[in-house]
Scaffold this active site. Sequence first.
Site, PDB file in Angstrom:
ATOM      1  N   ASP A 284       5.413   0.178  10.242  1.00 41.89           N
ATOM      2  CA  ASP A 284       4.729   1.324   9.650  1.00 41.89           C
ATOM      3  C   ASP A 284       4.790   2.595  10.491  1.00 41.89           C
ATOM      4  O   ASP A 284       3.997   3.510  10.275  1.00 41.89           O
ATOM      5  CB  ASP A 284       3.254   0.948   9.385  1.00 41.89           C
ATOM      6  CG  ASP A 284       2.568   1.926   8.438  1.00 41.89           C
ATOM      7  OD1 ASP A 284       3.249   2.503   7.591  1.00 41.89           O
ATOM      8  OD2 ASP A 284       1.348   2.112   8.573  1.00 41.89           O
TER       9      ASP A 284
ATOM     10  N   CYS B 267      -3.309  -4.927 -17.512  1.00 42.90           N
ATOM     11  CA  CYS B 267      -4.455  -4.619 -16.649  1.00 42.90           C
ATOM     12  C   CYS B 267      -4.296  -3.230 -16.040  1.00 42.90           C
ATOM     13  O   CYS B 267      -3.218  -2.854 -15.565  1.00 42.90           O
ATOM     14  CB  CYS B 267      -4.566  -5.660 -15.537  1.00 42.90           C
ATOM     15  SG  CYS B 267      -5.909  -5.351 -14.370  1.00 42.90           S
TER      16      CYS B 267
ATOM     17  N   CYS C 121      -7.262  -1.087 -11.455  1.00 41.70           N
ATOM     18  CA  CYS C 121      -7.071  -0.282 -10.252  1.00 41.70           C
ATOM     19  C   CYS C 121      -6.997   1.201 -10.588  1.00 41.70           C
ATOM     20  O   CYS C 121      -7.421   2.050  -9.790  1.00 41.70           O
ATOM     21  CB  CYS C 121      -5.823  -0.724  -9.497  1.00 41.70           C
ATOM     22  SG  CYS C 121      -4.289  -0.603 -10.438  1.00 41.70           S
TER      23      CYS C 121
ATOM     24  N   CYS D 253     -10.553   4.293  -9.761  1.00 39.50           N
ATOM     25  CA  CYS D 253     -10.321   5.350  -8.774  1.00 39.50           C
ATOM     26  C   CYS D 253     -11.321   6.490  -8.970  1.00 39.50           C
ATOM     27  O   CYS D 253     -11.376   7.093 -10.042  1.00 39.50           O
ATOM     28  CB  CYS D 253      -8.901   5.893  -8.877  1.00 39.50           C
ATOM     29  SG  CYS D 253      -8.568   7.220  -7.676  1.00 39.50           S
TER      30      CYS D 253
ATOM     31  N   CYS E  99      -9.334   0.548  -5.358  1.00 40.86           N
ATOM     32  CA  CYS E  99      -8.251   0.045  -6.207  1.00 40.86           C
ATOM     33  C   CYS E  99      -7.736  -1.305  -5.719  1.00 40.86           C
ATOM     34  O   CYS E  99      -7.187  -2.089  -6.501  1.00 40.86           O
ATOM     35  CB  CYS E  99      -7.125   1.065  -6.315  1.00 40.86           C
ATOM     36  SG  CYS E  99      -6.264   1.418  -4.762  1.00 40.86           S
TER      37      CYS E  99
ATOM     38  N   CYS F 287      -8.626  -5.636  -7.850  1.00 41.44           N
ATOM     39  CA  CYS F 287      -7.462  -6.361  -8.377  1.00 41.44           C
ATOM     40  C   CYS F 287      -7.789  -7.836  -8.613  1.00 41.44           C
ATOM     41  O   CYS F 287      -8.246  -8.536  -7.703  1.00 41.44           O
ATOM     42  CB  CYS F 287      -6.293  -6.246  -7.411  1.00 41.44           C
ATOM     43  SG  CYS F 287      -4.804  -7.132  -7.970  1.00 41.44           S
TER      44      CYS F 287
END
Length: 378
Positions: free
Chosen positions: A129, A186, A189, A193, A239, A243
């Site tokens: 990352d 679905c 998410c 928000c 979000c 899930c």
Amino acid sequence: MRRLVEARAHALGFDILRVARPDSVPDLPGRLSAWLGSGSHGEMVWMEERAEARAAPAGLWPEVRSVVMLGMSYAPETNPLDILGRRDRGAIAAYAQRRDYHEVMKGKLKELGGLLSAKSGRPVKVFVDTAPVMEKPLAEAAGLGWQGKHTVLVSRDFGNWLLLGAIYSAADLEPDTPEPEHCGTCRRCLDICPTAAFPDPFRLDARRCLSYLTIEHTGPIPAEFRAPMGNRVFGCDDCLAICPWNKFAEAAHEGRLAAREDLGAPALRELARLDEAAFRHFFANTPVKRTGRDRFLRNVLIAIGNSGDPALAAEAARCLDDPAPIVRGMAVWACGRLLGPEACAGLHARSGKDEADAHVREEWRAVLAASDGETPAS
């Protein structure tokens, strides 16, 4: 060799390992270019820098022949949404309540990459990352999971609680099958928000995302997003937490990624009192530290303003004299929310000084205009 490397990966604490070809996401350059062109990356100029290398593994390292993607679970033991109702406490994203994953994973990836290099006779490079690597599309291509409608990787086994690492190898390794998308109809998410940061499914506008605003954004939080922030002081898990695939996730078992108890629900009162040294000590070795004390207190003061608790107004008032303008400005806003315009007018009068920073002057103007019965522009 694959079995040996995979066994070592599990011994090191990784939960899943899959392999992709470096050219397995041919549409990635176009997708990245369109996203950057829309300005959806906000102030993250590093996304633009070396975009060619980010869009294709070979652009970063021409020798790459295989991409080994690894995931390490950080699934929280409690529902991250629960803290949002405790308005006198600060909500910190689940991944940041523990040791910085860069520190935890980098050494493990180097060890695993060394084993792969020794067995294959070919060089490797490892990334966590911090390099121009598009981890999520590559993880999807390798079969770790799929990018959900919230753009985060979702796994059938680990939900969306996976930290990702990559090993670029010059060896030709057999690729795994990509994981198809399983979101179906679905849209939980998207609907949860608080700032409508998803203009469309599978597309994020970072400029509206509370994770971006509380961590990456350097200036004052735009007024329209302050109330929706609630008590989120670092990141946002909404979000992710909603899930339904998380029902299969197990709590993180890597010992160095254990969540710190004192970061689960820290008191806003205590967070607001952190000076530079105390901030660096309290958040040592966590992702929160890199945001810096001033931006963090900016977030804390917004949370205080959203708390509805007049008892916290004293903490906001104390920050009116903070050395950092970004802290002073949000202290003004928080006082306006908790004390009302008339009391704020008294605070301003007692300060007896003209504010040098334009942002802070504007925050005072908005509060004082309300005391005169005007409608503040902000």
